[in-house]
Design an enzyme around this catalytic site. Sequence first.
Site, PDB file in Angstrom:
ATOM      1  N   LEU A   1     132.864  -2.138  66.091  1.00 44.75           N
ATOM      2  CA  LEU A   1     133.221  -2.871  67.304  1.00 44.75           C
ATOM      3  C   LEU A   1     133.202  -1.927  68.490  1.00 44.75           C
ATOM      4  O   LEU A   1     133.918  -0.925  68.511  1.00 44.75           O
ATOM      5  CB  LEU A   1     134.605  -3.487  67.129  1.00 44.75           C
ATOM      6  CG  LEU A   1     135.199  -4.246  68.300  1.00 44.75           C
ATOM      7  CD1 LEU A   1     134.308  -5.415  68.688  1.00 44.75           C
ATOM      8  CD2 LEU A   1     136.582  -4.755  67.942  1.00 44.75           C
TER       9      LEU A   1
ATOM     10  N   ASP B   1     138.189  -0.082  63.315  1.00 41.67           N
ATOM     11  CA  ASP B   1     137.316  -1.057  63.973  1.00 41.67           C
ATOM     12  C   ASP B   1     135.914  -1.040  63.369  1.00 41.67           C
ATOM     13  O   ASP B   1     134.958  -1.454  64.008  1.00 41.67           O
ATOM     14  CB  ASP B   1     137.243  -0.792  65.474  1.00 41.67           C
ATOM     15  CG  ASP B   1     136.726   0.605  65.802  1.00 41.67           C
ATOM     16  OD1 ASP B   1     136.664   1.442  64.883  1.00 41.67           O
ATOM     17  OD2 ASP B   1     136.376   0.873  66.966  1.00 41.67           O
TER      18      ASP B   1
END
Length: 659
Positions: free
Chosen positions: A165, A207
Amino acid sequence: MEAEYQLTAEEAEKEMEQLRKVFTIVRLVDANRIQCLASGKPSSKTDCSCYCFWGKNKPCENCISAIAFRDKAEKTKLEFLDSVLYQVFSKYVEIDGVPYVIEMLKKLDLETLIDKSESDKLVNQIFGLDDRIYRDVLTGAYNRRYYEEELKTSVNIQGVAMIDLDDFKIYNDTFGHSAGDAVLKTVVKQIRSCVRSTDSIVRYGGDEFLLLIPGIDEDTFVKKLREIRERVFAADVPGYSTIHLSVSVGGLFCNNEMLEKVVEKADRLMYQAKNQKNTVVTEKGIVDANGNTDLVKKEKVRQQILVVDDSEMNREILSDMLGNDFRILEAENGEECLQLLDQYGTGISAILLDIVMPKMDGFEVLNVMERKHLIEDIPVIMISSEDSDVYVRRAYELGVSDYISRPFDAKVVYQRVFNTIKLYAKQRRLSTLIGDQIYEKEKNNRMMITILSHIVEFRNGESGMHVLHINRLTEKILECLVQKTDRYHLSYSDRYLITTASALHDIGKIGIDDKILNKPGKLTKDEFEIIKTHTLIGARMLEDMEVYKNEPLVKMAYQICRWHHERYDGKGYPDGLKGDDIPISAQVVALADVYDALVSDRVYKKAYSHEKAMEMILAGECGTFNPLLLECLTDIQDTLQEDLNAGGGVMQTQNRTKN
């Protein structure tokens, strides 16, 4: 009720006889017993509840017969009796109009039904161990433990992708951890919408997500990765409409290779993708918007490493270690290193730098890089046989990211280079994003101030260009002033605040009666006295802002609102300040305000030409101004009209305040 659930007693008996040929146990449970099963209270001492059959002392939490009876449907589940697994079917029926449940139990032989490893998974799932141990609570994806214990040594997974991400830390830092949680859940939801329920999504890091797709062909796999990127990019984060997501994806298609090795390769491809963000990269190159792989861009994706060493053998050794995944540039001394830095700049992802070299050694290179601020953007790893504390300490003082001593361990060198590049890439992305966010915040702040100012201008019958012109004039006069003198100690931040706050100079007019503010004819003496109070009204409005009144912008706006009609000779209003008792911010805005009023149409006059306006100001017809500011206005006059026109065209406004 459907006909298949409606039976006569004779039909029911025949059906149960047939079922006993297939199932280990078949029995009929009536409504009374169903209610007892649900409550856990036998209807009599001889009426044994079904949970006694299972060797339990209380009913099941999800009694399948009770559920089938309630829903008037067929239900099934798996149930263990000691170490024996049964499949249980419960079917709602009505026999001669009376409701029952036919309960059927089938003993399952796990050894023949399913192999040992799959049997363990099945048992884990039945008892909920899979969810408790192997699931990420936030996203519902598998966790890193599941990868380490169950997947790491797999060899039969064709499609493997690392999905990172972009800018996740910024979402957390800017909007809070609740936003970060919403972002992660949104990303997993979008990934899951693109793959099969049998494919595995693993939360590999904070992430970073690992996607495993077995039994897929390469073209379909690449299409899936592109679809994931597009869906995440188009997704809305619930409750956070200003967050716009993107992911960087590194994908690998493989056969009969241990997953641990494949994941390492996918991780490297993912970090190549992060060079551009919102990108999918496979071994063949960058996947474009149409799902095609751009082979031409393959070399562009490979990050460049500069190896600086006077030993050709050392350069060759390092090139062999890193050449499969990076493009290698070579220099045999410090001077060549700096030449390549001038040529490629931040196109170089890292430098491996020797210390002892002819012409210019490694420390001299570091000194030059520090002086040019290159060390902030390009990580340097010292590669040297000099491992004394003095050398190592000096290298770190000069800004190196890491220090590796000879002899080389290929795997260690590769991993430390990769980790260093990865860290710097993240720092650059964060810096860029922070810069973009600061710019957006400043732009929004100025936009809100301008909107508020335009509301006042609109109420005053003006077009709104006055505010833009005052901003631009103030900025240009201040730029000229700091070039002429350091008398006022105006930093860039100070000038920025003055320029921004200038938009609020007439905000006090919002408290003036419309009949006076927009009177087309000449004002009476009393009316002009009322108009003059707009300076105090504006100042009081800002002073009454308890929460923000000590903020630099509000303090600056206060000075400008209150004193932008003061004059250098003390003949202005409201306080009759003289000379530099008038804050320089108010002096500059006062001059800008007068000039723009002269060259613009007003209800009581036509616009004067630039030449006439300059003549009137310099002759003192509009009051006395700071001589330094008059010099500045004179210096910038040649480009003044061009700048104002570029800022929004020739102004046609009506301003009641007569300067």
